[in-house]
Design a protein around this motif. Structure first.
Motif, PDB file in Angstrom:
ATOM      1  N   LEU A  75      13.724  -0.707  18.360  1.00 54.32           N
ATOM      2  CA  LEU A  75      13.626  -0.029  19.655  1.00 54.32           C
ATOM      3  C   LEU A  75      14.035  -0.950  20.799  1.00 54.32           C
ATOM      4  CD1 LEU A  75      10.331   2.047  19.293  1.00 54.32           C
ATOM      5  CD2 LEU A  75      12.667   2.913  19.521  1.00 54.32           C
ATOM      6  N   THR A  76      13.649  -2.199  20.705  1.00 48.89           N
ATOM      7  CA  THR A  76      14.029  -3.168  21.739  1.00 48.89           C
ATOM      8  C   THR A  76      15.549  -3.280  21.822  1.00 48.89           C
ATOM      9  OG1 THR A  76      12.001  -4.410  21.415  1.00 48.89           O
ATOM     10  CG2 THR A  76      13.823  -5.579  22.459  1.00 48.89           C
ATOM     11  N   ALA A  77      16.198  -3.370  20.675  1.00 45.89           N
ATOM     12  CA  ALA A  77      17.664  -3.477  20.656  1.00 45.89           C
ATOM     13  C   ALA A  77      18.311  -2.182  21.147  1.00 45.89           C
ATOM     14  CB  ALA A  77      18.139  -3.801  19.248  1.00 45.89           C
ATOM     15  N   TYR A  78      17.749  -1.053  20.766  1.00 40.10           N
ATOM     16  CA  TYR A  78      18.320   0.244  21.137  1.00 40.10           C
ATOM     17  C   TYR A  78      18.174   0.511  22.638  1.00 40.10           C
ATOM     18  CZ  TYR A  78      19.142   5.277  21.239  1.00 40.10           C
ATOM     19  OH  TYR A  78      19.617   6.527  21.533  1.00 40.10           O
ATOM     20  N   GLY A  80      17.630  -1.750  24.922  1.00 34.54           N
ATOM     21  CA  GLY A  80      18.265  -2.812  25.681  1.00 34.54           C
ATOM     22  C   GLY A  80      17.287  -3.534  26.583  1.00 34.54           C
ATOM     23  N   MET A  81      16.018  -3.453  26.260  1.00 34.72           N
ATOM     24  CA  MET A  81      14.976  -4.113  27.041  1.00 34.72           C
ATOM     25  C   MET A  81      15.058  -5.626  26.821  1.00 34.72           C
ATOM     26  SD  MET A  81      10.849  -3.482  26.742  1.00 34.72           S
ATOM     27  CE  MET A  81      10.883  -1.746  27.118  1.00 34.72           C
ATOM     28  N   GLN A  82      14.698  -6.390  27.835  1.00 32.30           N
ATOM     29  CA  GLN A  82      14.669  -7.838  27.701  1.00 32.30           C
ATOM     30  C   GLN A  82      13.681  -8.207  26.593  1.00 32.30           C
ATOM     31  OE1 GLN A  82      13.706  -9.890  31.290  1.00 32.30           O
ATOM     32  NE2 GLN A  82      14.019 -11.909  30.390  1.00 32.30           N
ATOM     33  N   ALA A  83      14.070  -9.107  25.712  1.00 33.63           N
ATOM     34  CA  ALA A  83      13.295  -9.425  24.512  1.00 33.63           C
ATOM     35  C   ALA A  83      11.884  -9.922  24.823  1.00 33.63           C
ATOM     36  CB  ALA A  83      14.035 -10.451  23.660  1.00 33.63           C
ATOM     37  N   SER A  84      11.729 -10.755  25.836  1.00 34.05           N
ATOM     38  CA  SER A  84      10.399 -11.306  26.124  1.00 34.05           C
ATOM     39  C   SER A  84       9.449 -10.223  26.632  1.00 34.05           C
ATOM     40  CB  SER A  84      10.490 -12.449  27.127  1.00 34.05           C
ATOM     41  OG  SER A  84      11.087 -12.003  28.332  1.00 34.05           O
TER      42      SER A  84
END
Length: 147
Positions: A75-78, A80-84
């Motif tokens: 979901l983070t990759a999809y 595009g949210m900042q990883a931290s």
């Protein structure tokens, strides 16, 4: 605590015996889930459940934490949210599920001895240091913002 293998064993006798076991506290599971990953908190909770004799449930908690972390990464990759930021959000939600649902379900009362977190902390830090080393040592040049 050893589980008795006879017909006289009931859930009531198990709850009475829970006071004799050492398990990682809810706070420890919360902290490991937030600061490391939901997988780390899941491993601690799995250890608790195994100590209390809940082998099947322990495996389900570990499976949940692995799937949850994997889905959170996707979901983070999809999105595009900042990883931290994503890590803090997803780890917080995972910690809440592990502690408020699973921990409270199997350990509703605080009738246990808290187990020291020093060994899991040392292992977790070692794992993180190894991962950081490999990321910095083997990442293609120009990807990491290190001069």
């Amino acid at each position: 605590m050893e589980l008795k293998e006879n017909d006289d064993y009931t859930e009531d006798s198990q709850s009475e015996d829970n006071y004799d076991i050492e398990i990682y506290s809810k706070r420890a599971i919360w902290g490991f889930s937030i600061f490391f990953s939901t997988i780390f908190g899941g491993v601690l909770l799995m250890s608790n459940l195994r100590s209390a004799g809940y082998r099947k449930e322990a495996n389900l908690v570990l499976l949940f934490s692995l799937l949850y972390t994997f889905i959170g990464s996707l979901l983070t990759a999809y999105i595009g949210m900042q990883a931290s930021i994503a890590a803090i959000v997803f780890n917080g939600i995972g910690a809440a599920i592990l502690t408020e649902y699973f921990f409270n379900k199997y350990f509703p009362e605080s009738d246990y001895y808290p187990k020291s977190i020093m060994k899991p902390l040392a292992i977790s830090l070692a794992i993180c240091l190894i991962i950081v080393y490999f990321v910095y040592a083997y990442a293609p040049k120009g990807i990491l913002p290190v001069k």
